[in-house]
Design a protein around this motif. Structure first.
Motif, short mmCIF file in Angstrom:
data_model
loop_
_atom_site.label_atom_id
_atom_site.label_comp_id
_atom_site.label_asym_id
_atom_site.label_seq_id
_atom_site.Cartn_x
_atom_site.Cartn_y
_atom_site.Cartn_z
N ASP A 180 103.53 98.62 -45.98
CA ASP A 180 104.91 99.00 -46.26
C ASP A 180 105.08 100.51 -46.05
O ASP A 180 104.29 101.31 -46.54
CB ASP A 180 105.27 98.62 -47.69
CG ASP A 180 106.76 98.70 -47.91
OD1 ASP A 180 107.43 97.69 -47.63
OD2 ASP A 180 107.24 99.75 -48.34
N GLU A 181 106.15 100.86 -45.31
CA GLU A 181 106.31 102.27 -44.96
C GLU A 181 106.65 103.14 -46.17
O GLU A 181 106.19 104.26 -46.30
CB GLU A 181 107.42 102.39 -43.91
CG GLU A 181 107.28 103.65 -43.07
CD GLU A 181 108.33 103.65 -41.98
OE1 GLU A 181 109.33 104.32 -42.18
OE2 GLU A 181 108.13 102.96 -40.96
N SER A 182 107.46 102.56 -47.09
CA SER A 182 107.95 103.39 -48.20
C SER A 182 106.82 103.83 -49.12
O SER A 182 106.94 104.82 -49.83
CB SER A 182 109.00 102.61 -49.00
OG SER A 182 108.40 101.46 -49.55
N PHE A 183 105.69 103.09 -49.12
CA PHE A 183 104.57 103.48 -49.97
C PHE A 183 104.00 104.82 -49.51
O PHE A 183 103.54 105.63 -50.31
CB PHE A 183 103.49 102.40 -49.93
CG PHE A 183 102.35 102.68 -50.86
CD1 PHE A 183 102.54 102.74 -52.23
CD2 PHE A 183 101.07 102.90 -50.37
CE1 PHE A 183 101.50 103.00 -53.10
CE2 PHE A 183 100.02 103.16 -51.23
CZ PHE A 183 100.23 103.22 -52.60
N GLY A 184 104.09 105.07 -48.19
CA GLY A 184 103.54 106.31 -47.65
C GLY A 184 104.37 107.54 -47.97
O GLY A 184 103.89 108.66 -47.81
#
Lengths: 366, 365
Positions: A180-184
């Motif tokens: 998931d991109e938002s975790f980064g």
């Protein structure tokens, strides 16, 4: 720390107040490093606005990378200062504890499938669970120190030895990857904000801690337990509980640092993550001028100490020192700093200074 | 094993009771014997052969030497976490010297001792005379040693010096009754590496020094209570200095023993050795607060630590993480037991002391 206002007669009130305060040590070290870089290569301080591959404008430069990668250390330094002040010892298990709470976080996020495309749980839930687990381990350390009266370094040696093994065990030795991109975002940049997120998290942590210290008497309690446990008990404090609490708070700091660490790379490597960070965290506290034997402390000095260490690391990288050889240079600088700030050395220097001052007028009179 | 030590500057129970030091040592020895018996009778496999245990000792001879030095520093009330780094530095510099400069084995030994001494003198000076915390000084020492190791040479390599290989492969043959027979009935004598002999000599020498010399008693006195030791006329600064010099010297010797065992140089050698040494010393009954400890206990601490690793892997828990978890669990149990015993003894000691005072004053603390 003995105050050195006796040593240097106050010329200006501000200067006297500043030299009296222990924050002078990290500030002096920071200025020395900055001056060194300025002379060696002025471009060190250049900050540019670059565009990343996904069209996000971010600041970059050495200074930015310092405040970015020093954040975990600064957050840990907050907790480590409290632990040092209350129990007169250091927690050497923070690196291992970061591995554990990072592992817990990934386990919650990825569920049983280590390469799942979607998150199995919201990020906030993972963070909360990791905080709880990390605080439980902190309580374990704290209980050994407070109730069984084991020296902090030895008590935390247990978790230091077991931590990375436990971390591997939690995820069955697999390396889950979060897709998931938002975790980064939390370890890198949030789109639209050019400042690295870890630095923002560190600032929030610092402000929360500062307010916490300002509006409660925790800071006074911790200091009095560190200075004299028996006296503080006679004054109606509960030293065991306060010690335990400092370790639990350090556990919270560990969980937040782990969150940043894991978010940076969206995965984990149990044997490498946060390696040797316990040493850096203790150094940050020492550099901040806090007595490692407990007692009085200053949070802001420790945080500044953490960034000084990161500054040093980045400077050394700039001069193309190999990552593996880095510790040798760090050690030399640390020894120099510690020797210069050692009370006996300071006394001797002060005496030398007085002698010089005395001998000068005598020479003129003759 | 009964109370021989009564000059520790501490409140003492009657002579018939064991001192803290001896009691903790006894616990360690009992645990070790129990573990060995368990392995011998319940697990069998290789454990019935004496050679298995001898191999464990050979592998850990260097750790025995490091842990001895560590105990000494811990008895004096300090700590030295640079020993692992010094071990790596010694093995790397000896390897480079022997292999790339065609060096002599004996000069390499001197080099090892020299590196140890240099670390000891600098660290000892900083700790004893400038009064900097031993943890910080030796932490920097560890960083320095590890960094220097990679500066000397980056990649791991094996040493092919002829004299050294000869030294490395030489074994001490033990008496016949320890040997074993192969399935075909051929007799294999039991052997140990040279390093074990070195380690045992060091253990014996330190045991004598700690028990019967003035210097040895000074270590206990300074660790027990520095202020009283100073008032008794002991040169506390020099005692602390000497303890650090001996510890780093032993780290140098231990480094060479390690080098003889592995026969290669690598920056990742002896990773975590300092923590293993501290753990062994603690399991052996040395306390980090200082003043309590015993070299024989440390010896058994190392043996217990290495035996349990072997037991764990042979009962089938061979996943890498089990080793770390078992050691930690063992350390935890030992620490808690020690802390409970010491707390109970303090209470009884205080009662004893109170009963001797004609008019018992109110206990204020």
């Amino acid at each position: 720390m003995p105050n050195n206002s006796k040593v240097q007669p106050p010329k200006a009130p501000l200067w006297a107040r500043l030299t009296k305060h222990q924050i002078i040590i990290p500030i002096a070290a920071l200025l020395a490093l900055a001056l060194f870089n300025l002379i060696a290569d002025p471009s060190f301080f250049k900050i540019t606005l670059n565009e990343t591959s996904n069209g996000n404008k971010v600041l970059s430069g050495n200074i930015i990378s310092i405040i970015d990668s020093g954040s975990e250390l600064a957050i840990l330094a907050l907790g480590m200062t409290l632990v040092t002040a209350a129990s007169g010892g250091q927690d050497i298990s923070v690196g291992a504890a970061i591995a554990i709470s990072g592992s817990v976080m990934l386990r919650v996020l990825c569920g049983s499938d280590s390469h799942s495309a979607t998150l199995q749980a919201p990020i906030i839930v993972a963070l909360l669970i990791a905080c709880l687990v990390s605080m439980a381990f902190g309580a374990f350390n704290g209980a050994l120190v407070a109730f069984f009266k084991i020296q902090p370094m030895v008590a935390t040696l247990i978790l230091f030895t077991a931590g990375r093994s436990i971390a591997a065990w939690i995820n069955n030795n697999e390396l889950p990857i979060v897709n998931d991109e938002s975790f980064g975002y939390f370890g890198n940049y949030i789109p639209g904000i050019p400042i690295p997120t870890p630095f923002l998290i560190a600032i929030v942590c610092f402000i929360v801690t500062w307010l916490f210290m300002k509006f409660t008497s925790i800071s006074l309690y911790v200091q009095s337990v560190g200075v004299n446990e028996k006296t503080s008990r006679l004054n109606g404090l509960n030293p065991e509980f306060i010690k335990l609490m400092t370790y639990v708070l350090l556990g919270l700091c560990v969980a937040i640092a782990a969150f940043i660490k894991v978010s940076r790379i969206s995965t984990i490597n149990y044997s490498v993550i946060a390696k040797d960070i316990e040493m850096d965290a203790i150094l940050a506290v020492a550099l901040g001028g806090n007595a490692l034997s407990g007692g009085k402390f200053s949070m802001s000095s420790s945080v500044l100490g953490a960034y000084v260490i990161q500054f040093l690391t980045t400077t050394l990288y700039k001069f193309e020192v190999k990552a593996t050889a880095l510790p040798a240079y760090k050690a030399v600088v640390v020894i120099l700093l510690v020797v210069l700030s050692a009370p006996t050395v300071r006394e001797k220097l002060a005496r030398l200074g007085k002698k010089l001052k005395k001998s000068k007028p005598a020479g003129q009179a003759a | 094993m009964l109370s021989l030590t009564s000059s520790e500057g501490k409140l003492k129970a009657p002579r018939s009771r064991m001192t803290d030091t001896n009691l903790l040592t006894m616990i360690t020895i009992v645990v070790f014997v129990a573990m060995y018996l368990y392995a011998y009778f319940a697990l069998q496999q290789g454990f019935t052969k004496p050679q298995t245990m001898l191999n464990i000792i050979s592998t850990n001879a260097y750790l025995i030497i490091l842990a001895c030095g560590m105990s000494l520093v811990m008895i004096t009330g300090g700590i030295d976490i640079s020993v692992g780094g010094v071990t790596a530095l010694v093995s790397m510099s000896c390897a480079v010297y022997l292999d790339m400069h065609g060096g002599n084995v004996y000069v390499a030994m001197l080099l090892a001792v020299g590196i140890g001494l240099a670390f000891g003198i600098i660290q000892g000076f900083l700790v004893a005379y400038l009064k900097i915390q031993p943890f910080i000084v030796t932490l920097a020492g560890m960083f320095f040693a590890r960094g220097l190791t990679t500066i000397i040479h980056t990649n791991p390599f094996n040493v092919e010096n002829k004299d050294f290989i000869e030294l490395k492969d030489s074994r001490v043959t033990l008496p016949d009754f320890l040997g074993s027979y192969t399935r075909k009935g051929r007799f294999i004598p039991a052997t140990i590496e040279l390093g074990v002999v070195v380690a045992l000599i060091i253990v014996a020498v330190l045991f004598v020094v700690l028990k019967w010399t003035k210097l040895g008693r000074n270590f206990y006195a300074v660790g027990g209570n520095r202020q009283s030791a100073l008032m008794l006329g002991i040169n506390t600064q020099r005692t602390v200095f000497v303890s650090h010099v001996i510890c780093s010297l032993l780290a140098g010797i231990g480094g060479f023993v390690y080098f003889m065992h592995v026969g290669s140089g690598s920056p990742s050698h002896a990773t975590g050795a300092e923590m293993n040494a501290i753990a062994s010393a603690i399991i052996g009954g040395t306390m980090l607060t200082g003043g309590v400890g015993n070299i024989i206990g440390t010896l058994f601490g190392v043996l217990s630590l290495s035996l349990i690793q072997n037991i764990v892997s042979s009962v089938g828990l061979d996943q890498a993480w089990w080793t770390g978890i078992t050691i930690a669990a063992m350390l935890c149990i030992f620490l808690v037991v020690q802390s409970i015993i010491i707390a109970r003894r303090k209470k009884t000691n205080m009662k004893l002391a109170a009963s001797k005072v004609p008019k018992p004053k109110e206990a204020s603390s």
